[in-house]
Every structure is written in C-alpha cells, then in structure tokens.
Design an enzyme around this catalytic site. Structure first.
Site, PDB file in Angstrom:
ATOM      1  N   ASP A  95    -111.179 145.377  58.814  1.00 34.62           N
ATOM      2  CA  ASP A  95    -111.837 145.922  59.998  1.00 34.62           C
ATOM      3  C   ASP A  95    -111.021 147.088  60.534  1.00 34.62           C
ATOM      4  O   ASP A  95    -109.822 147.228  60.256  1.00 34.62           O
ATOM      5  CB  ASP A  95    -112.028 144.856  61.067  1.00 34.62           C
ATOM      6  CG  ASP A  95    -110.706 144.373  61.653  1.00 34.62           C
ATOM      7  OD1 ASP A  95    -109.869 143.898  60.860  1.00 34.62           O
ATOM      8  OD2 ASP A  95    -110.506 144.471  62.877  1.00 34.62           O
ATOM      9  N   GLU A 160    -109.071 141.797  62.958  1.00 38.23           N
ATOM     10  CA  GLU A 160    -107.709 141.963  63.477  1.00 38.23           C
ATOM     11  C   GLU A 160    -107.676 142.892  64.678  1.00 38.23           C
ATOM     12  O   GLU A 160    -106.965 142.639  65.658  1.00 38.23           O
ATOM     13  CB  GLU A 160    -106.794 142.486  62.361  1.00 38.23           C
ATOM     14  CG  GLU A 160    -105.312 142.448  62.707  1.00 38.23           C
ATOM     15  CD  GLU A 160    -104.826 143.670  63.458  1.00 38.23           C
ATOM     16  OE1 GLU A 160    -103.736 143.592  64.076  1.00 38.23           O
ATOM     17  OE2 GLU A 160    -105.524 144.711  63.458  1.00 38.23           O
TER      18      GLU A 160
END
Length: 458
Positions: A95, A160
């Site tokens: 991500d 994250e």
C-alpha cells in the site's frame, strides 16, 4: 577459474534488473491507497493479487492473500529450507500514501517514469521498490543455488500507511505466521545514497483528532467579532502550546530531555534533505539535532479543518478541528504519551470551548538488538554489495510491526533496511528510487541469505 558464489549472485542480480523494473512498473500502476474514500478498494485487491503472483514466481511456497481485521489483505507464504537452517522472514508492504495534487508531480504519479537516472512514481521507493528488491534477491538466490539455503517466509502488508493495525492483529491471532529467527523489514533506507544503513531505533507514534466547538454556527465578524468566542482561534491557541519558542515539544508531563547516543545527524545534510528555505534553520531545542529527531517527543499538526482562503467569508467560526501527531522515542510508552497529549490539549484550550478528542492511531517505539550473528552477516553482505561499511541510525517514523515481531518472537533478530534515501522524497510529489540503490539492496539481501545458510561467499 570459475566465478565465486559472490560473483554469481552479483551477476544474477544484474541480469534481473530489467525484470525488476517491469515488476515495479506494474506495481506502481496500481493505485493501492488503503482508503476507499481516496482510491477504489479494487486497486488494493489487484495489488495483493499481483504481489502474490510475483512471490509465487520467485519460488516461495504457499503464497496466499490473507484477510486481516482492518479489511486489508496481507500476502503471506513460506518455503522450507535445509533441516536446522535459520528461518528468515522478509517483510514489505504494497500500500502507498495518496499522491495529493497530481499537478505537483513532474510526471504521472501512477506511471513509472525514468528521468535523470531515477525511476519516478508513487511507491517507487516506499515501499514497492523495497518489495521488488526482495523479489530480485530471492530470484538470484534460487537461480544461483538451485534452492533455499534458509527457510524463507514472506509477509507483505496492505495497510501499513493507514496505521490501522490489520497485520499486527492478524499476527497476534495467528502467531505461527511470524515464527522466525530473523526478520528483515524492508521499509527504511540509507542515510545517503550508496551508504548502507541499518535502522536500529524507531519512535513510537500516536495521532489524535481534536474538535473545538464554541457556537452552534458561524457568526458575522462585523456584528459579533471581538466578543464571540472563536473556535478556530481557540484551536490555534491549544496547538501553539505544543511547542516552546526554541522548537522543543512541551507536552505537559512528558519528558523531553533525552539525548541521542548513536550516529549524529549532520545539520547540513538535514537542511538539504528537508529542503529548508534560505534563512530557515533546523530546530534543535536545547540539545542537538539528533536529540529532537530520535530521542525526544515531537508534536506535529498534520491537518486543520477550517474555511479555505478561496471560500473566505466574514465570519467567526463556531467549530474547527485538527489532527495532531505525537512521536516519542523508543522506551517511552506511546499510549501514556498520547494520554498526556490529550490532557494537554484540553487544558490549553481557552474560552470554555467544548473539546472532543479521540485517538486515531497508536504505535510503540522499537529498539533493535544488534549483537547477534544475523546482524554480523548482514553487515558483511552490505559491505560487499555497497563497497562501504554499514552505519546505524535512528528513524523518527514509526513501524508498529517491528514492536509486534519483538513481542511475538522475542529471540529473533530484527533488522530494518531498504532502498529509500533522501532524494527518494517518500510521501511527497515526485517520489523516486535510484536503481543502483535497489540493485545494491537486492544483492545485500541475496548475499545475506546465502551466508546465513552456511555457504562461503569468497
């Protein structure tokens, strides 16, 4: 004379660079921001699928996308090594942070673009570039050795950047996914290009959302200004109390006198890396630059909701809100510090305003143990790959997963490294990666895995 194992690994990494660029281009093209209000959730699902395919092609067994409690998908897998061989877990995340205004980029943010010898695109360094470096290392090891010299596990996270704790919760629920002797967290980088760096200290973090209300609605500043309690002014007063005149963070009750005992931070390099404007100097409080970066708390106002200048009206505001982030040094309890921040903001808000504050993120700090055999092997690998001895540094950012691993596998050696360096401009427009940093980082990981498995690299 036949080539040495080191030479063959280096050749395999070099030969794999075109494929690495292709992999990175495919990953960067996916808008994998783990926030459906910004980018479609399908983009993260597609990224998880691609990451799984890439690790499977690299030879890692049992790859699958595992749902986590925050709704994200973690890509996990594990391949066995020789009996009794060390177990190495490689971590990265797919991500990314949002691109912001695309107009501030010099090239399309979702298209890997080569310019001036660098590869540009959102996530090219943080953290898709790190992911690709690990893939490149794994392919080189398999090609040269024909198998796995150690047991290899991979965990690639999908949220994250949101600090929502999905992977941490998954690992606590299924601790067998975390079992290992060594964790390589590929989510940091080097203090300068070409200087191999191991990050050994991370600050803890906690963000809060603060809302201040004084009136049911805005009031005309001509009719009521001066006597009407301004919610925006009340908010700004509270926020201003978080820093002293020398820049030191001064949250009531929170210790702020720590000293950094590791490698010092060069003020000139910091000035350049942070792109300070002429006449603006780094803040040092009553200590050194490294103290404020890595050994003391830091409160930062991340965002404020208030009328934009483009929509200005002559009104006293009845409501305003802000997000405040607090970073604390390793060893300071992040939850206790966050509670002190909340109490401080309440106490320093004037006008009898109504104050609502809620925690929005929390992560503990981390201090690595660096005296084990894996650290020694990684230092040797970095010395060979970069041609320079590795240095250690702290990082003001927080990676909560490091603390989770320390709790779940307390005997494991945990090391943080990566392809990022100051020119990468992570989390900013024109994020990029230096292909040489990617290549050298991949080679260091490949050498590390082979040596840890017991092979002689000479």
């Amino acid at each position: 004379m036949s080539a040495s194992l080191t030479e063959r690994l280096a050749e395999a990494v070099d030969a794999g660079m075109p494929r690495a660029r292709d992999d990175l281009a495919r990953l960067v093209a996916l808008r994998s921001v783990a926030n459906a209000a910004i980018e479609p959730a399908s983009e993260c699902r597609a990224a998880a699928t691609l990451v799984g395919e890439l690790f499977s092609e690299a030879g890692v067994d049992g790859i699958h996308a595992h749902p986590t409690p925050d709704g994200s998908l973690a890509v996990v897998g594990r391949s066995g090594g020789p009996s009794g061989a060390p177990r190495v877990l490689l971590y990265s995340h797919y991500d990314v942070v949002p691109v912001g205004d695309p107009g501030t980029w010099s090239s399309p943010p979702w298209e890997l673009t080569e310019r001036g010898g660098r590869w540009y695109g959102r996530g090219s360094a943080d953290c898709k570039g790190n992911l690709v470096a690990s893939l490149l290392a794994l392919r080189a090891v398999r090609e040269v050795t024909g198998g796995w010299p150690v047991e290899v596990a991979v965990v690639c996270e999908g949220s994250e950047e949101q600090s929502s704790g999905g992977l941490e919760a998954l690992l606590r629920a299924e601790p067998e996914l975390a079992q290992c002797d060594v964790v390589v967290i590929a989510d940091t980088g080097n203090v300068e290009a070409g200087l191999p760096t191991l990050t050994t200290s991370l600050r803890g973090t906690g963000s809060v959302l603060m809302t201040v209300r004084t009136m049911e609605r805005p009031a005309h500043s001509g009719m009521f200004g001066g006597a009407a309690p301004d919610a925006l002014q009340a908010l700004l007063t509270a926020l201003a109390s978080l820093r002293g005149p020398d820049g030191e963070t001064t949250v009531d009750g929170l210790e702020h006198g720590g000293s950094w005992m590791g490698e010092p931070c060069d003020p000139n390099r910091f000035r350049e890396d942070a792109a300070l404007l002429p006449g603006v100097e780094p803040l040092t409080g009553n200590g050194a630059l490294g103290d404020l970066l890595w050994a003391r708390p830091a409160a930062t106002v991340l965002a404020i909701d208030a009328p934009p200048v483009a929509q200005v009206t002559a009104a006293v505001q009845g409501e305003a809100r802000a997000v405040v982030n607090l970073r604390v040094p390793a060893g300071t309890d992040a939850k206790a510090a966050q509670d002190l921040l909340i109490a401080h903001l309440r106490a320093h808000t004037p006008f009898g305003a109504q104050v609502e504050i809620r925690a929005v993120s929390l992560g503990q700090g981390f201090q690595a143990r660096t005296d084990g055999p894996a650290y020694a092997a990684m230092r040797r690998a970095m010395r060979t790959a970069f041609g320079r001895d590795a240095v250690t540094t702290g990082q003001g950012g927080s990676i909560p997963l490091a603390t989770t691993f320390a709790e779940l596998v307390p005997g494991a050696e945990i090391m943080l490294l990566g392809v990022e360096e100051p020119a990468s401009r992570i989390h900013a427009p024109d994020e990029s990666v230096d292909p040489e940093e990617l290549r050298r980082t991949a080679l260091a990981q490949a050498l590390f895995l082979v040596e840890l498995g017991g092979s002689t690299l000479a």
